[in-house]
Write an enzyme that holds these catalytic residues in place. Structure first.
Site, PDB file in Angstrom:
ATOM      1  N   ASP B  54       5.520  -9.993  -6.485  1.00 17.69           N
ATOM      2  CA  ASP B  54       4.327  -9.572  -7.230  1.00 17.69           C
ATOM      3  C   ASP B  54       4.579  -8.283  -8.007  1.00 17.69           C
ATOM      4  O   ASP B  54       5.560  -7.587  -7.777  1.00 17.69           O
ATOM      5  CB  ASP B  54       3.173  -9.295  -6.252  1.00 17.69           C
ATOM      6  CG  ASP B  54       2.712 -10.559  -5.543  1.00 17.69           C
ATOM      7  OD1 ASP B  54       2.755 -11.633  -6.145  1.00 17.69           O
ATOM      8  OD2 ASP B  54       2.303 -10.438  -4.365  1.00 17.69           O
ATOM      9  N   TYR B 112      11.827  -9.955   4.194  1.00 22.39           N
ATOM     10  CA  TYR B 112      11.092  -8.883   3.525  1.00 22.39           C
ATOM     11  C   TYR B 112      11.026  -7.667   4.446  1.00 22.39           C
ATOM     12  O   TYR B 112      11.051  -7.798   5.676  1.00 22.39           O
ATOM     13  CB  TYR B 112       9.660  -9.315   3.206  1.00 22.39           C
ATOM     14  CG  TYR B 112       9.533 -10.231   2.009  1.00 22.39           C
ATOM     15  CD1 TYR B 112       9.414  -9.709   0.732  1.00 22.39           C
ATOM     16  CD2 TYR B 112       9.521 -11.612   2.166  1.00 22.39           C
ATOM     17  CE1 TYR B 112       9.281 -10.543  -0.367  1.00 22.39           C
ATOM     18  CE2 TYR B 112       9.396 -12.455   1.072  1.00 22.39           C
ATOM     19  CZ  TYR B 112       9.276 -11.912  -0.199  1.00 22.39           C
ATOM     20  OH  TYR B 112       9.150 -12.735  -1.290  1.00 22.39           O
TER      21      TYR B 112
END
Lengths: 246, 246
Positions: B54, B112
């Site tokens: 994002d 992540y």
């Protein structure tokens, strides 16, 4: 009236340096403006910084002094300043100082750190805080070049060309190199620094580390008392003012 | 024609994310444009990324694939790309891949990392890479909340409202929290992630760590299969795509 001592951290990337310049925003000015809501006045108080960091140079321990006439506790002043300041400038500590304490005039010594990155590819997270020198191979040679730079010396060779300072004698108390593999760090403490002095020392030592200059030549550079004898001025982004001693 | 596998690192602060958007510059587009001088053509090759990070999300190990028709060695391609790319995007490794390798379709798992800072004052150097949560006190409670999130689960409660994905079952292989005092790090590995899934998990766990939600409620949030049951979406700046497994 009272005097406060502030410790400041900043990312200098987007500023013309600590001190006011004609060509952009200075950190000093942003800090002074942050006092406006506190003093309830149109006129910001003068904030004196210990060191005039250049454009692009960072700080983790810049010290500033300010005389103000408001009663808020130091912690309240700090919170009010940090709300007003942009996130690339932070007040880290705020304490009462003896009335008349002056961050620059009373400073006895300063500590700077210069970070060199030597991985083939510079990671984006680091790009504003290091000088990328992938050709830096010989850290031992850099260490051998340190001795002539430590102690009380005439550093005229390590002062930028345009400077008007006549007395170029300074004392470097400590000059150390740490080798962490992909990162090489120089720590330098001294009683005062000429304009660009740390960066010219680093630029000279990096030439040694890259094999472009012999470690044994540094004594002669000091002797020369001539800016042209030394190496290039290292870029500002690798330099951080770490602490000021009083 | 050949297929190259690139590993990319980027600071996502100034981009609308990996994928093209109407409202700004995408990392994908910048990387594709960097191929133009190499392919000697007006038309940049399509570069496929493993994960659609994002806006504001970073990467240290994003993987991308590209099919090109030039003969340069991978190291030459990498140097040419890095000369053309801005310093906030770097190609870290470049290797030959089997013809037709696709970074997204062939990805088996992604890792992540989310970084939380909890010192009272956030240092400027860190500001783009962490979420500042000075009220985060109870890391043990966060650890107690992890179990219902690990394994093969329906993560419908952890998908952003506007998402059209119907199959919301994913497998989280690993979810660990490291407490380094001023910094708390979450590492999460899984076979795939719904839109905003990592950030909603982090937002929920941070509520637990701040004492706003009991650790024992997380199982019920998973059960609810309803976005409204979970906590807020953590800001993008703390998140980094660390690695992709094939």
């Amino acid at each position: 009236m009272r005097t406060l001592k502030l410790t400041l951290a900043y990312d200098g990337t987007n500023y013309v340096g600590w001190q006011r310049q004609a060509n952009g925003t200075a950190i000093q000015q942003v800090v002074e403006d942050a006092f406006l809501p506190l003093v309830g006045d149109d006129c910001a108080p003068g904030v004196a910084g210990a060191g005039r960091t250049d454009a692009g140079v960072h700080a983790l321990g810049q010290v500033a002094s300010v005389n103000i006439d408001v009663d808020y506790a130091p912690s309240v002043v700090q919170r009010a300043l940090n709300i007003r300041l942009p996130p690339d400038i932070r007040v880290v500590t705020t304490e009462e100082a003896p009335l008349g304490f002056h961050a620059r005039f009373h400073a006895q010594a300063k500590s700077y750190r210069y970070r060199l990155a030597r991985a083939p590819v510079l990671l984006p997270f680091e790009r504003s805080f290091v000088w990328h020198v992938p050709g830096l191979r010989d850290v031992d040679a850099m260490r051998q070049a340190l001795a002539p730079l430590v102690g009380r010396r005439d550093f005229a060779s390590f002062q930028s060309g345009g400077s008007a300072t006549r007395d170029t004698v300074r004392t470097i108390e400590r000059l150390e190199i740490r080798d962490d593999g992909d990162e090489v760090t120089l720590d330098i403490d001294g009683d005062g620094f000429l304009r660009h002095m740390v960066r010219i020392i680093v630029g000279t030592l990096v030439e040694v580390g890259c094999g472009l200059r012999a470690a044994g030549t540094v004594a002669a550079i000091v002797e020369a008392r001539d800016r042209r004898a030394a190496g290039p001025t290292a870029p500002p982004c690798g330099l951080t003012l770490m602490a000021v001693r009083y």
